[in-house]
Design a protein around this motif. Structure first.
Motif, PDB file in Angstrom:
ATOM      1  N   PHE A 139       0.786  -1.223   0.000  1.00 26.86           N
ATOM      2  CA  PHE A 139       0.000   0.000   0.000  1.00 26.86           C
ATOM      3  C   PHE A 139       0.822   1.279   0.000  1.00 26.86           C
ATOM      4  N   SER A 140       2.100   1.211   0.299  1.00 23.39           N
ATOM      5  CA  SER A 140       2.909   2.434   0.296  1.00 23.39           C
ATOM      6  C   SER A 140       3.886   2.410  -0.867  1.00 23.39           C
ATOM      7  N   GLU A 141       4.152   3.579  -1.425  1.00 25.57           N
ATOM      8  CA  GLU A 141       5.114   3.645  -2.528  1.00 25.57           C
ATOM      9  C   GLU A 141       6.494   3.218  -2.062  1.00 25.57           C
ATOM     10  N   ARG A 142       6.837   3.556  -0.842  1.00 24.13           N
ATOM     11  CA  ARG A 142       8.138   3.149  -0.313  1.00 24.13           C
ATOM     12  C   ARG A 142       8.271   1.629  -0.321  1.00 24.13           C
ATOM     13  N   ALA A 143       7.215   0.920   0.106  1.00 26.71           N
ATOM     14  CA  ALA A 143       7.248  -0.545   0.115  1.00 26.71           C
ATOM     15  C   ALA A 143       7.345  -1.092  -1.302  1.00 26.71           C
ATOM     16  N   TYR A 224       1.791   3.718 -13.934  1.00 28.37           N
ATOM     17  CA  TYR A 224       2.488   3.952 -12.670  1.00 28.37           C
ATOM     18  C   TYR A 224       3.406   2.776 -12.347  1.00 28.37           C
ATOM     19  N   THR A 225       2.914   1.562 -12.528  1.00 29.15           N
ATOM     20  CA  THR A 225       3.734   0.383 -12.272  1.00 29.15           C
ATOM     21  C   THR A 225       4.956   0.367 -13.176  1.00 29.15           C
ATOM     22  N   ARG A 226       4.758   0.664 -14.436  1.00 25.61           N
ATOM     23  CA  ARG A 226       5.870   0.697 -15.388  1.00 25.61           C
ATOM     24  C   ARG A 226       6.893   1.779 -14.995  1.00 25.61           C
ATOM     25  N   ARG A 227       6.401   2.912 -14.564  1.00 28.72           N
ATOM     26  CA  ARG A 227       7.315   3.993 -14.162  1.00 28.72           C
ATOM     27  C   ARG A 227       8.164   3.582 -12.961  1.00 28.72           C
ATOM     28  N   LEU A 228       7.549   2.948 -11.968  1.00 27.42           N
ATOM     29  CA  LEU A 228       8.309   2.500 -10.805  1.00 27.42           C
ATOM     30  C   LEU A 228       9.404   1.519 -11.203  1.00 27.42           C
ATOM     31  N   MET A 229       9.080   0.602 -12.102  1.00 29.53           N
ATOM     32  CA  MET A 229      10.078  -0.361 -12.562  1.00 29.53           C
ATOM     33  C   MET A 229      11.265   0.345 -13.209  1.00 29.53           C
TER      34      MET A 229
END
Length: 272
Positions: A139-143, A224-229
């Motif tokens: 649930f957290s971006e940090r995690a 968003y998922t792609r950007r985090l990767m």
């Protein structure tokens, strides 16, 4: 039902925390999971997508970090892959081990928290797979960033990450619908959201015997998922919809599968 599991039923807004992601799969739910996904129907719906993708890329040593009850671990083992089976839930991992034993396999299992994965898992892998919409339990971006970094570190220099997710873009923008064909294809079972918001999607799972279970998930948007990767360090990401490279015009997939490469390929820049 333990106190934490009960909170998912009664107070879902109080459990919007990555700290709870392992607690949702109590034993009674783990025992029902195979009924929900229906191994035969799931194998038929996804075909050889993951098997062929890994073989075509020459990946043989696989880390299944969200193994659940062992569906993908066992399928890959039966295709000759060297698989290490990981899950954060001891109940799911125990069920995976039983499923493997029932099919003549002794799974190499590790209980591990994704956010500190490499403290529990040794060596480097050709591929890390995180399937079954599992990444949305964070649930957290940090995690999420920490977990992706752990996946990245577990890979060899030319390794790949395969990570899937529901099409939350469609759920958030248009409401929920499903073909009931991929992933949760069990007969006379349902997996539908009871509540939807930008911060929490609470899914309700109903079984033929009348039992009901819940899972809380963070509705990840595809881009968003792609950007985090990319920000974690993956060099190239290819996204499939329902096991296809491109969905037909007007058809929106139930699930996305992201294939992220760790190795930089200068030839790809030339082609683009």
């Amino acid at each position: 039902m333990n106190a934490k599991a009960e909170a998912f039923t009664n107070n879902p807004e109080d459990t919007k925390s990555s700290e709870y992601y392992q607690e949702q799969y109590e034993q009674s739910f783990a025992e029902k999971w195979d009924e929900l996904i229906n191994w035969e129907a799931r194998a038929q719906s996804e075909g050889r997508f993951f098997i062929d993708l890994l073989k075509e890329r020459g990946k043989t040593k696989i880390l299944d970090v969200a193994a659940g009850t062992g569906f993908h671990s066992i399928r890959l083992i039966e295709e000759g892959f060297d698989v290490t089976t990981v899950d954060g839930s001891p109940e799911m991992l125990a069920q995976a081990f039983r499923n493997g034993r029932n099919r003549g396999h002794i799974l190499s299992t590790i209980q591990a928290d994704w956010r500190s994965l490499n403290k529990s898992v040794d060596g480097k892998y050709d591929a890390v797979i995180c399937l079954g919409n599992s990444f949305t339990h964070l649930f957290s971006e940090r995690a999420r960033r920490k977990t992706l970094a752990e996946f990245y570190a577990a890979l060899r220099h030319d390794g790949i990450l395969i990570l899937d997710q529901r099409n939350y873009d469609r759920i958030l923008d248009e409401g929920f619908s499903t073909k009931h064909k991929y992933y949760y294809a069990g007969k006379d079972v349902s997996a539908e959201p009871e509540s939807i918001s930008d911060e929490l999607t609470r899914f309700k799972y109903t079984f033929p015997d009348g039992s009901v279970h819940y899972l809380n998930m963070f509705p990840l948007r595809k881009d968003y998922t792609r950007r985090l990767m990319t920000e974690v360090g993956f060099q190239y990401i290819e996204t499939y919809g329902d096991f296809k490279e491109e969905s037909p015009d007007g058809e929106k997939p139930d699930f996305y599968i992201h294939v992220a490469e760790k190795q930089y390929d200068p030839n790809r820049d030339k082609d683009e």
